[in-house]
Write an enzyme that holds these catalytic residues in place. Structure first.
Site, PDB file in Angstrom:
ATOM      1  N   ILE A  13       0.945  -1.157   0.009  1.00  0.00           N
ATOM      2  CA  ILE A  13      -0.070  -0.003  -0.203  1.00  0.00           C
ATOM      3  C   ILE A  13       0.766   1.184   0.051  1.00  0.00           C
ATOM      4  CG2 ILE A  13      -1.921   1.139   1.175  1.00  0.00           C
ATOM      5  CD1 ILE A  13      -2.679  -1.449   2.333  1.00  0.00           C
ATOM      6  N   THR A 134      -6.844  -0.785  10.202  1.00  0.00           N
ATOM      7  CA  THR A 134      -7.285  -1.871   9.569  1.00  0.00           C
ATOM      8  C   THR A 134      -8.997  -2.351  10.300  1.00  0.00           C
ATOM      9  OG1 THR A 134      -7.540  -4.230   9.658  1.00  0.00           O
ATOM     10  CG2 THR A 134      -6.228  -3.484  11.213  1.00  0.00           C
ATOM     11  N   ASP A 135      -9.664  -2.545   9.605  1.00  0.00           N
ATOM     12  CA  ASP A 135     -11.026  -3.023  10.269  1.00  0.00           C
ATOM     13  C   ASP A 135     -11.059  -4.220  11.015  1.00  0.00           C
ATOM     14  OD1 ASP A 135     -10.829  -5.270   8.131  1.00  0.00           O
ATOM     15  OD2 ASP A 135     -12.529  -4.542   6.890  1.00  0.00           O
ATOM     16  N   GLU A 136      -9.945  -4.863  11.156  1.00  0.00           N
ATOM     17  CA  GLU A 136      -9.534  -6.225  11.655  1.00  0.00           C
ATOM     18  C   GLU A 136      -9.865  -5.734  13.258  1.00  0.00           C
ATOM     19  OE1 GLU A 136      -7.381  -9.344  10.840  1.00  0.00           O
ATOM     20  OE2 GLU A 136      -7.219  -8.872   8.744  1.00  0.00           O
ATOM     21  N   TYR A 159      -2.286 -10.304  15.377  1.00  0.00           N
ATOM     22  CA  TYR A 159      -2.035  -9.055  14.161  1.00  0.00           C
ATOM     23  C   TYR A 159      -2.983  -8.085  14.453  1.00  0.00           C
ATOM     24  CZ  TYR A 159      -3.278  -6.154  10.081  1.00  0.00           C
ATOM     25  OH  TYR A 159      -3.252  -5.083   9.473  1.00  0.00           O
ATOM     26  N   SER A 162      -2.466  -6.304  17.686  1.00  0.00           N
ATOM     27  CA  SER A 162      -1.300  -5.334  17.847  1.00  0.00           C
ATOM     28  C   SER A 162      -1.855  -4.072  16.954  1.00  0.00           C
ATOM     29  CB  SER A 162      -0.283  -5.846  17.084  1.00  0.00           C
ATOM     30  OG  SER A 162      -0.417  -5.942  15.780  1.00  0.00           O
ATOM     31  N   LYS A 163      -2.708  -4.014  16.094  1.00  0.00           N
ATOM     32  CA  LYS A 163      -3.287  -2.891  15.459  1.00  0.00           C
ATOM     33  C   LYS A 163      -4.089  -1.936  16.355  1.00  0.00           C
ATOM     34  CE  LYS A 163      -2.406  -1.618  11.595  1.00  0.00           C
ATOM     35  NZ  LYS A 163      -1.214  -0.713  11.184  1.00  0.00           N
ATOM     36  N   ARG A 288      -8.185 -21.351   9.327  1.00  0.00           N
ATOM     37  CA  ARG A 288      -7.287 -20.497  10.259  1.00  0.00           C
ATOM     38  C   ARG A 288      -7.836 -20.713  11.605  1.00  0.00           C
ATOM     39  NH1 ARG A 288      -7.100 -14.678   7.850  1.00  0.00           N
ATOM     40  NH2 ARG A 288      -5.317 -15.152   6.696  1.00  0.00           N
TER      41      ARG A 288
HETATM   42  C1  LIG Z   1      -3.750 -16.407   2.423  1.00  0.00           C
HETATM   43  C2  LIG Z   1      -5.238 -17.188   2.284  1.00  0.00           C
HETATM   44  C3  LIG Z   1      -6.582 -16.546   2.980  1.00  0.00           C
HETATM   45  N1  LIG Z   1      -7.545 -17.101   2.942  1.00  0.00           N
HETATM   46  C4  LIG Z   1      -8.620 -16.739   3.342  1.00  0.00           C
HETATM   47  C5  LIG Z   1      -8.245 -16.002   4.793  1.00  0.00           C
HETATM   48  C6  LIG Z   1      -9.368 -14.751   4.965  1.00  0.00           C
HETATM   49  O1  LIG Z   1     -10.920 -15.065   5.207  1.00  0.00           O
HETATM   50  C7  LIG Z   1      -9.246 -14.405   3.485  1.00  0.00           C
HETATM   51  C8  LIG Z   1      -8.435 -13.143   3.121  1.00  0.00           C
HETATM   52  O2  LIG Z   1      -7.163 -13.728   4.017  1.00  0.00           O
HETATM   53  P1  LIG Z   1      -5.790 -12.322   3.819  1.00  0.00           P
HETATM   54  O3  LIG Z   1      -4.798 -13.213   4.511  1.00  0.00           O
HETATM   55  O4  LIG Z   1      -5.527 -12.285   2.309  1.00  0.00           O
HETATM   56  O5  LIG Z   1      -6.331 -11.312   4.427  1.00  0.00           O
HETATM   57  P2  LIG Z   1      -7.090 -11.084   5.889  1.00  0.00           P
HETATM   58  O6  LIG Z   1      -6.752 -12.033   6.986  1.00  0.00           O
HETATM   59  O7  LIG Z   1      -8.602 -10.817   5.766  1.00  0.00           O
HETATM   60  O8  LIG Z   1      -6.381  -9.841   6.570  1.00  0.00           O
HETATM   61  C9  LIG Z   1      -6.065  -8.867   5.227  1.00  0.00           C
HETATM   62  O9  LIG Z   1      -7.031  -7.510   5.302  1.00  0.00           O
HETATM   63  C10 LIG Z   1      -6.969  -7.031   6.611  1.00  0.00           C
HETATM   64  C11 LIG Z   1      -8.072  -5.693   6.310  1.00  0.00           C
HETATM   65  C12 LIG Z   1      -5.725  -6.576   6.947  1.00  0.00           C
HETATM   66  O10 LIG Z   1      -5.410  -5.553   7.824  1.00  0.00           O
HETATM   67  C13 LIG Z   1      -4.443  -7.480   6.673  1.00  0.00           C
HETATM   68  O11 LIG Z   1      -3.188  -6.669   6.930  1.00  0.00           O
HETATM   69  C14 LIG Z   1      -4.670  -8.041   5.489  1.00  0.00           C
HETATM   70  O12 LIG Z   1      -3.680  -9.287   5.558  1.00  0.00           O
HETATM   71  O13 LIG Z   1      -8.884 -15.416   2.745  1.00  0.00           O
HETATM   72  C15 LIG Z   1      -7.786 -18.688   2.437  1.00  0.00           C
HETATM   73  O14 LIG Z   1      -8.556 -19.128   2.188  1.00  0.00           O
HETATM   74  N2  LIG Z   1      -6.665 -19.165   1.791  1.00  0.00           N
HETATM   75  C16 LIG Z   1      -5.274 -18.506   1.842  1.00  0.00           C
HETATM   76  O15 LIG Z   1      -4.471 -19.183   1.331  1.00  0.00           O
END
Ligand SMILES: Cc1cn([C@H]2C[C@H](O)[C@@H](COP(=O)(O)OP(=O)(O)O[C@H]3O[C@H](C)C(=O)[C@H](O)[C@H]3O)O2)c(=O)[nH]c1=O
Length: 350
Positions: A13, A134-136, A159, A162-163, A288
Site C-alpha cells: 500500500i 485496519t477494520d480487523e 495481528y 497489535s493494530k 485458520r
Molecule cells: C492466504 C489465504 C487466505 N484465505 C482466506 C482467509 C481470509 O478469510 C481471506 C483473506 O485472507 P488474507 O490473509 O488475504 O487477509 P485477511 O486475513 O482478511 O487480512 C487482510 O486484510 C485486513 C484488512 C488487514 O489489515 C490485513 O493486513 C490483511 O492481511 O482469505 C484462504 O482461504 N486461503 C489462503 O491461502
C-alpha cells in the site's frame, strides 16, 4: 513544500501511495523509511526512485536514533505510518514481531514526531500523524451489520490486537497531549504489488503456476474488497481535511466470499491465459485459527465529511489486478522466489 514521512513505503500500500501522491502533486517531498522486510521491495518504486523530491532511508521504525535523526534533518509536516507486519497467518505463528513493529514502532514514531512538533504553546500548526489501521480491530460480523467508527474494538488475531493497541496509543497521544492525529481503518486491499501471501495475489500466482489453491474452512468467509488506489485517495483526503483526533473507516462496499474470489480468478485465467486451468486446483484446507467470519465497513463518515467514494468496482479492479500480475511475472519471480517458496512449502508441503 510539504514534507511527507511515509513509513513502510516499499510495501504494497505504501508504494502505491507514494506513486499516487507524486502523480497528483508536483510540489511535495516524500521521505520513505522502510526496513525492507520480506514484504518490502524497492522495485515497487522504480518509477520514482530518481524523482528529485523523493528520498529513501533504510531504517526500522523501532530505531529511536534513526527516526530522531530524520526529524532533526527535515521539517516533516506529515507522518503516514504504513509500516507494519500485516499477515494474519504469520501473526498466529509468531506474535512477537507484530507487537514490536506494530505497537512499539508506532509509539517510537509518535514520540519522535511529538518531540519535533511540540512547542510551549501546543503543537506547531499544520502537522499531522496519520496511522493506517485496519477494520480487523473491530473483530468479526455475522451475516448482517457494518463496522462504524464507534463499533467496539474486539480484535481476535495477534495481528489485529497489535493494530488495535497501536490505535489506542494514537488515541492516548491525542487525548493526553492534543497531538494532531488521525486513524484510518480500511477493509481488505488488493491491486498491483501485493505480496503473494495474501488471498488474491496468492491465488493468482498459484493459478498461473498450476499449484493448489488452498481455501481455508468452507470458503464462505466474507471480506470487503477495496482497490488500493481508492484507499490511497482516501488517505490523501484525510491528511488534507480529516478532523484532528478522528477515525475514518475506508471500505469498498465490495463484499465477496473467499470462494467467489478464487473462482473469479480461475475463470479469468482460464478464459484469457490458460484454457486448461480448472476448479480442480481448489483444495479446502484446515481453517485458520480464530478465523473472522465477515468484515464489512460502513464508509458513511468519510463520504459525508470528506466526499470520498471508491471509484473502482470489484469487477474492474480484479481484472486490472490479474492483468498486472500477468504482465509483471518477473516482479513476482524476483521478489517471491525463495521467501515465497519456503513459506508455501511449509504451509502446504507442495
Ligand atoms: C492466504 C489465504 C487466505 N484465505 C482466506 C482467509 C481470509 O478469510 C481471506 C483473506 O485472507 P488474507 O490473509 O488475504 O487477509 P485477511 O486475513 O482478511 O487480512 C487482510 O486484510 C485486513 C484488512 C488487514 O489489515 C490485513 O493486513 C490483511 O492481511 O482469505 C484462504 O482461504 N486461503 C489462503 O491461502
Amino acid at each position: 513544500m510539504k514534507i511527507y514521512l511515509v513509513t513502510g513505503g516499499a510495501g504494497f500500500i505504501g508504494s502505491n501511495f507514494i506513486k499516487y501522491m507524486f502523480k497528483k502533486y508536483k510540489h511535495i517531498k516524500i521521505i520513505n523509511v522502510d526496513k525492507l522486510t520480506y514484504a518490502g521491495n524497492l522495485e515497487n518504486l522504480k518509477e520514482v526512485k530518481n524523482h528529485p523530491h523523493y528520498k529513501f532511508i533504510k531504517a526500522d521504525i523501532c530505531d529511536k536514533k534513526a527516526i530522531e535523526n530524520i526529524f532533526k534533518a527535515n521539517d516533516i509536516d506529515y507522518v503516514i505510518n504504513f509500516a507494519a507486519e500485516s499477515h494474519v497467518d504469520r501473526s498466529i505463528k509468531d506474535p512477537s514481531i507484530f507487537a514490536k513493529t506494530n505497537v512499539l514502532g508506532t509509539v517510537n514514531l509518535l514520540n519522535c514526531a511529538k518531540a519535533a512538533w511540540e512547542t510551549n504553546n501546543g503543537f506547531k500548526l499544520g502537522k499531522k500523524f496519520l496511522q493506517v489501521s485496519t477494520d480487523e480491530v473491530y473483530g468479526s460480523l455475522e451475516n448482517t451489520g457494518y463496522f462504524t467508527e464507534t463499533s467496539p474494538l474486539d480484535p481476535h488475531s495477534p495481528y489485529a490486537s497489535s493494530k488495535a493497541s497501536a490505535d489506542l496509543m494514537i488515541k492516548a497521544y491525542f487525548d493526553t497531549y492534543k497531538m494532531p492525529v488521525n486513524v484510518t481503518r480500511c477493509s481488505n486491499n488488493y491491486g498491483p504489488y501485493q505480496f503473494p501471501e495474501k488471498l488474491i495475489p496468492l491465488m493468482i500466482y498459484n493459478c498461473l503456476n498450476k499449484k493448489i489453491l488452498p481455501v481455508y474452512g468452507d470458503g464462505l468467509n466474507i471480506r470487503d474488497w477495496l482497490y488500493v488506489i481508492d484507499h490511497c485517495k482516501a488517505i490523501d483526503l484525510v491528511i488534507e481535511n480529516g478532523k484532528l483526533g478522528e477515525i475514518y473507516n475506508i471500505g469498498g462496499h465490495n463484499e465477496r466470499t473467499n470462494i467467489y474470489i478464487v473462482k473469479t480468478i480461475i475463470q479469468y485465467i482460464k478464459k484469457n491465459v490458460d484454457p486448461t486451468i480448472t476448479e480442480n486446483l481448489i483444495k479446502f484446507v484446515e481453517d485458520r485459527k480464530g478465523h473472522d467470519r465477515r468484515y464489512a465497513i460502513d464508509p458513511t463518515k468519510i463520504r459525508n465529511e470528506l466526499g470520498w467514494k471508491p471509484k473502482t468496482s470489484f469487477e474492474e479492479g480484479i481484472k486490472k489486478t490479474i492483468q498486472w500480475y500477468l504482465e509483471n511475472n518477473t516482479w513476482l519471480d524476483n521478489i517471491t522466489s525463495k521467501e515465497y517458496q519456503d513459506a508455501y512449502n511449509k504451509m502446504y508441503g507442495n
